[in-house]
Design a protein around this motif. Structure first.
Motif, PDB file in Angstrom:
ATOM      1  N   GLN A   1       0.677  -1.103   0.031  1.00 23.67           N
ATOM      2  CA  GLN A   1       0.002  -0.146  -0.044  1.00 23.67           C
ATOM      3  C   GLN A   1       0.895   1.153  -0.103  1.00 23.67           C
ATOM      4  OE1 GLN A   1      -3.160   0.272   2.483  1.00 23.67           O
ATOM      5  NE2 GLN A   1      -2.761   2.192   3.277  1.00 23.67           N
ATOM      6  N   ASP A   2       1.675   1.231   0.842  1.00 29.65           N
ATOM      7  CA  ASP A   2       2.662   2.528   0.712  1.00 29.65           C
ATOM      8  C   ASP A   2       3.930   2.431  -0.008  1.00 29.65           C
ATOM      9  OD1 ASP A   2       1.092   3.869   2.993  1.00 29.65           O
ATOM     10  OD2 ASP A   2       2.053   2.684   4.737  1.00 29.65           O
ATOM     11  N   ASN A   3       4.717   3.260   0.147  1.00 29.55           N
ATOM     12  CA  ASN A   3       5.874   3.609  -0.682  1.00 29.55           C
ATOM     13  C   ASN A   3       6.846   4.392  -0.101  1.00 29.55           C
ATOM     14  OD1 ASN A   3       6.048   6.350  -2.057  1.00 29.55           O
ATOM     15  ND2 ASN A   3       3.747   5.678  -2.466  1.00 29.55           N
ATOM     16  N   VAL A   4       8.302   4.377  -0.568  1.00 32.31           N
ATOM     17  CA  VAL A   4       9.340   5.025   0.080  1.00 32.31           C
ATOM     18  C   VAL A   4      10.123   5.489  -1.145  1.00 32.31           C
ATOM     19  CG1 VAL A   4       9.541   3.638   2.233  1.00 32.31           C
ATOM     20  CG2 VAL A   4      10.963   3.263   0.231  1.00 32.31           C
ATOM     21  N   VAL A   5      10.769   6.611  -0.796  1.00 35.84           N
ATOM     22  CA  VAL A   5      11.503   7.394  -1.805  1.00 35.84           C
ATOM     23  C   VAL A   5      12.798   7.361  -1.413  1.00 35.84           C
ATOM     24  CG1 VAL A   5      11.984   9.492  -3.268  1.00 35.84           C
ATOM     25  CG2 VAL A   5       9.449   8.797  -2.821  1.00 35.84           C
ATOM     26  N   ALA A   6      13.930   7.338  -2.345  1.00 41.42           N
ATOM     27  CA  ALA A   6      15.260   7.404  -1.909  1.00 41.42           C
ATOM     28  C   ALA A   6      16.034   7.768  -2.990  1.00 41.42           C
ATOM     29  CB  ALA A   6      15.766   5.836  -1.625  1.00 41.42           C
ATOM     30  N   ILE A   7      17.366   8.279  -2.757  1.00 47.40           N
ATOM     31  CA  ILE A   7      18.178   8.870  -3.847  1.00 47.40           C
ATOM     32  C   ILE A   7      18.746   7.544  -4.485  1.00 47.40           C
ATOM     33  CG2 ILE A   7      18.754  10.906  -2.676  1.00 47.40           C
ATOM     34  CD1 ILE A   7      21.316   9.735  -1.381  1.00 47.40           C
ATOM     35  N   ALA A   8      19.420   7.798  -5.660  1.00 47.50           N
ATOM     36  CA  ALA A   8      20.123   6.790  -6.342  1.00 47.50           C
ATOM     37  C   ALA A   8      21.245   7.493  -6.955  1.00 47.50           C
ATOM     38  CB  ALA A   8      19.106   5.987  -7.383  1.00 47.50           C
ATOM     39  N   PRO A   9      22.540   6.621  -6.897  1.00 45.85           N
ATOM     40  CA  PRO A   9      22.966   5.361  -6.152  1.00 45.85           C
ATOM     41  C   PRO A   9      22.910   5.825  -4.587  1.00 45.85           C
ATOM     42  CG  PRO A   9      24.861   6.307  -7.067  1.00 45.85           C
ATOM     43  CD  PRO A   9      23.697   7.159  -7.385  1.00 45.85           C
ATOM     44  N   THR A  10      22.750   4.724  -3.661  1.00 44.47           N
ATOM     45  CA  THR A  10      22.644   4.820  -2.600  1.00 44.47           C
ATOM     46  C   THR A  10      22.952   3.373  -1.958  1.00 44.47           C
ATOM     47  OG1 THR A  10      21.906   5.993  -0.647  1.00 44.47           O
ATOM     48  CG2 THR A  10      20.356   4.712  -1.816  1.00 44.47           C
ATOM     49  N   TYR A  11      22.856   3.348  -0.576  1.00 45.82           N
ATOM     50  CA  TYR A  11      23.205   2.115   0.190  1.00 45.82           C
ATOM     51  C   TYR A  11      22.077   0.916  -0.309  1.00 45.82           C
ATOM     52  CZ  TYR A  11      23.739  -1.083   4.345  1.00 45.82           C
ATOM     53  OH  TYR A  11      23.968  -2.343   5.110  1.00 45.82           O
ATOM     54  N   GLY A  12      22.454  -0.167  -0.590  1.00 46.80           N
ATOM     55  CA  GLY A  12      21.330  -1.058  -0.940  1.00 46.80           C
ATOM     56  C   GLY A  12      20.445  -1.764  -0.285  1.00 46.80           C
ATOM     57  N   MET A  13      20.724  -1.711   1.046  1.00 45.54           N
ATOM     58  CA  MET A  13      19.883  -2.261   2.134  1.00 45.54           C
ATOM     59  C   MET A  13      18.620  -1.485   2.222  1.00 45.54           C
ATOM     60  SD  MET A  13      20.563  -4.968   3.172  1.00 45.54           S
ATOM     61  CE  MET A  13      19.366  -5.292   4.690  1.00 45.54           C
ATOM     62  N   TYR A  14      18.475  -0.440   1.751  1.00 46.50           N
ATOM     63  CA  TYR A  14      16.983   0.477   1.733  1.00 46.50           C
ATOM     64  C   TYR A  14      16.214  -0.199   0.760  1.00 46.50           C
ATOM     65  CZ  TYR A  14      20.526   4.075   3.421  1.00 46.50           C
ATOM     66  OH  TYR A  14      21.443   4.829   4.109  1.00 46.50           O
ATOM     67  N   GLY A  15      16.638  -0.573  -0.387  1.00 46.07           N
ATOM     68  CA  GLY A  15      15.753  -1.361  -1.341  1.00 46.07           C
ATOM     69  C   GLY A  15      15.560  -2.743  -1.143  1.00 46.07           C
ATOM     70  N   VAL A  16      16.690  -3.212  -0.407  1.00 42.88           N
ATOM     71  CA  VAL A  16      16.284  -4.862  -0.009  1.00 42.88           C
ATOM     72  C   VAL A  16      15.313  -4.959   1.093  1.00 42.88           C
ATOM     73  CG1 VAL A  16      17.393  -6.525   1.131  1.00 42.88           C
ATOM     74  CG2 VAL A  16      18.793  -5.570  -0.627  1.00 42.88           C
ATOM     75  N   CYS A  17      15.318  -4.133   1.850  1.00 45.34           N
ATOM     76  CA  CYS A  17      14.305  -4.011   3.124  1.00 45.34           C
ATOM     77  C   CYS A  17      12.943  -3.852   2.464  1.00 45.34           C
ATOM     78  CB  CYS A  17      14.932  -3.168   4.064  1.00 45.34           C
ATOM     79  SG  CYS A  17      16.032  -3.840   5.378  1.00 45.34           S
ATOM     80  N   ALA A  18      12.824  -2.764   1.577  1.00 43.23           N
ATOM     81  CA  ALA A  18      11.905  -2.461   1.050  1.00 43.23           C
ATOM     82  C   ALA A  18      10.934  -3.712   0.272  1.00 43.23           C
ATOM     83  CB  ALA A  18      11.890  -1.365  -0.241  1.00 43.23           C
ATOM     84  N   ASP A  19      11.727  -4.535  -0.151  1.00 43.71           N
ATOM     85  CA  ASP A  19      11.420  -5.669  -1.261  1.00 43.71           C
ATOM     86  C   ASP A  19      11.181  -6.717   0.110  1.00 43.71           C
ATOM     87  OD1 ASP A  19      11.781  -4.761  -3.512  1.00 43.71           O
ATOM     88  OD2 ASP A  19      13.835  -5.797  -3.628  1.00 43.71           O
ATOM     89  N   ILE A  20      11.574  -7.149   1.069  1.00 44.57           N
ATOM     90  CA  ILE A  20      11.437  -7.761   2.170  1.00 44.57           C
ATOM     91  C   ILE A  20      10.134  -7.488   2.790  1.00 44.57           C
ATOM     92  CG2 ILE A  20      12.045  -8.678   4.374  1.00 44.57           C
ATOM     93  CD1 ILE A  20      15.106  -8.369   3.469  1.00 44.57           C
ATOM     94  N   ASN A  21       9.966  -6.320   2.804  1.00 40.97           N
ATOM     95  CA  ASN A  21       8.533  -5.720   3.489  1.00 40.97           C
ATOM     96  C   ASN A  21       7.583  -5.482   2.559  1.00 40.97           C
ATOM     97  OD1 ASN A  21       8.968  -5.409   6.628  1.00 40.97           O
ATOM     98  ND2 ASN A  21      11.070  -4.747   5.674  1.00 40.97           N
ATOM     99  N   ASP A  22       7.838  -5.849   1.346  1.00 46.18           N
ATOM    100  CA  ASP A  22       6.777  -5.646   0.333  1.00 46.18           C
ATOM    101  C   ASP A  22       6.196  -4.274   0.456  1.00 46.18           C
ATOM    102  OD1 ASP A  22       5.104  -6.615  -1.939  1.00 46.18           O
ATOM    103  OD2 ASP A  22       3.896  -7.469  -0.676  1.00 46.18           O
ATOM    104  N   VAL A  23       7.159  -3.439   0.048  1.00 49.89           N
ATOM    105  CA  VAL A  23       6.809  -1.854   0.166  1.00 49.89           C
ATOM    106  C   VAL A  23       7.448  -1.420  -1.254  1.00 49.89           C
ATOM    107  CG1 VAL A  23       7.290   0.421   1.183  1.00 49.89           C
ATOM    108  CG2 VAL A  23       6.887  -1.600   2.707  1.00 49.89           C
ATOM    109  N   GLU A  24       6.785  -0.597  -2.126  1.00 51.72           N
ATOM    110  CA  GLU A  24       7.073  -0.090  -3.267  1.00 51.72           C
ATOM    111  C   GLU A  24       8.470   1.124  -2.943  1.00 51.72           C
ATOM    112  OE1 GLU A  24       5.998   2.771  -7.036  1.00 51.72           O
ATOM    113  OE2 GLU A  24       4.504   2.552  -5.515  1.00 51.72           O
ATOM    114  N   TYR A  25       9.661   0.947  -3.842  1.00 54.67           N
ATOM    115  CA  TYR A  25      10.871   1.444  -3.434  1.00 54.67           C
ATOM    116  C   TYR A  25      10.913   2.356  -4.740  1.00 54.67           C
ATOM    117  CZ  TYR A  25      15.741   2.554  -2.524  1.00 54.67           C
ATOM    118  OH  TYR A  25      17.173   2.989  -2.198  1.00 54.67           O
ATOM    119  N   ARG A  26      11.069   3.769  -4.503  1.00 59.99           N
ATOM    120  CA  ARG A  26      11.112   4.783  -5.747  1.00 59.99           C
ATOM    121  C   ARG A  26      12.174   5.485  -5.569  1.00 59.99           C
ATOM    122  NH1 ARG A  26       5.052   7.738  -5.571  1.00 59.99           N
ATOM    123  NH2 ARG A  26       3.880   5.847  -6.021  1.00 59.99           N
TER     124      ARG A  26
END
Length: 345
Positions: free
Chosen positions: A93-118
């Motif tokens: 339902q929710d999403n998060v926004v992040a800079i790119a490139p950056t530390y990869g764990m933000y995206g990994v944790c988003a995938d684990i928690n089934d949250v859209e990563y932008r």
């Protein structure tokens, strides 16, 4: 900022946390412990550790300039990163926004928690475009992720841009300052009173030379830290880690010597790499590593591996084509790296 309750997942806000045995007699003297089904033999490792690490937080507060009630300690910064998703982001339902490139764990944790990563690209010079980041948000954006100094680029993000995001965005802003101890810039953890939606991360893994003990920090308002403590596993930081961290904090003079040595090595290593014919650019850094754009990063990386020298090939990361990320090592390690690169053909 909108009310914090509206940002937190409803089930988390209403959650009744697990009650640790050690919490139930807090503040009262006790010498006989028959409450937690522990083995009475094998002291001191037979007992559960302090679930809130109060002694360690008290000492850390003096070093970091943040009240103990505003400090969370976890199993590396990765635990704090995961908790942000679990507390604030409703899966699918929710999403998060992040800079790119950056530390990869933000995206990994988003995938684990089934949250859209932008992800939103930095500018070509790796500076932060705050308006582009804010434009990527919508009504379901709960968190913006910023890493400063950034990994893998090494540069500190512009303070005015981060402050603009903090004031313009009505959700949580996480500033990961894992490498801030190598920068002379004012850390954002000292500005928690100005920004109630701010969470600042830090770690014992970098300057404090304690990556093996897996101890990460989060600094935020008392309410947000209370949510972290509600959701975390009861005894998330073991006794051995707490004891070692206390020892490290007792040796600040040694830590400062490490910092001075690494900054001195950084000042010598960067121009030495930049002058190599195989190097196209060395980017400014505020961290204990730097990013170098090479003529053929893949080939140079494999060449170094064959000589027992390991760096990080970031060629396949957005904006980092043909780039190697190189950590500042000891003088001998840095000399070995330079010697090998000078012999590359």
């Amino acid at each position: 900022m909108i009310e914090l309750e509206s940002l937190v997942r409803r089930n988390i806000w209403k959650l009744t946390p697990y009650s640790c045995a050690r919490d139930e007699f807090k503040g009262r003297a006790a010498s006989v412990f028959l409450d937690a089904n522990e083995n009475p033999y094998g002291s001191p490792l037979n007992r559960y550790p302090d679930p809130l690490q109060e002694q360690l937080k008290a000492k850390l507060a003096l070093v970091k300039g943040v009240a103990p009630s505003r400090i969370f300690l976890g199993n590396g910064s990765d635990e704090a990163i995961d908790l942000v998703f679990r507390i604030f982001c409703e899966p699918r339902q929710d999403n998060v926004v992040a800079i790119a490139p950056t530390y990869g764990m933000y995206g990994v944790c988003a995938d684990i928690n089934d949250v859209e990563y932008r992800p939103v690209a930095l500018r070509q010079d790796f500076t932060l475009d705050a308006d582009a980041l804010l434009a990527a948000t919508d009504d379901h954006t709960k968190v913006i992720w910023l890493c400063s100094p950034n990994n893998p680029t090494g540069n500190a993000l512009e303070r005015h841009a981060i402050e603009h995001i903090l004031t313009a965005f009505s959700g949580i802003v996480v500033v990961d300052e894992a490498y801030a101890d190598f920068s002379n810039l004012r850390p954002f953890r000292l500005d928690l009173d100005r920004f109630p939606n701010l969470i600042v991360l830090n770690t014992f893994s970098k300057l404090w030379a304690s990556a093996a003990i897996r101890l990460g920090m989060a600094f935020a308002s008392e309410v947000i830290i209370g949510l972290f403590n509600k959701v975390k596993y009861p005894y998330n930081v073991n006794l051995l880690t707490q004891q070692q961290a206390l020892k490290v904090l007792d040796d600040l003079q040694h830590v400062e010597l490490w910092r001075a040595t690494l900054l001195n090595e950084r000042a010598h290593l960067l121009p030495s790499v930049a002058e190599l014919p195989i190097c196209k650019a060395v980017y400014p850094t505020d961290a204990n590593f730097f990013l170098a754009r090479m003529t053929d990063a893949d080939r140079i990386y494999n060449y170094l591996v064959d000589r027992g020298i390991i760096v990080r090939n970031r060629s396949r990361v957005q904006l980092c084509g043909n780039c190697l990320r190189i950590t500042i090592g000891t003088p001998d390690e840095n000399n070995a790296l330079l010697g090998a690169l000078r012999q590359y053909r």
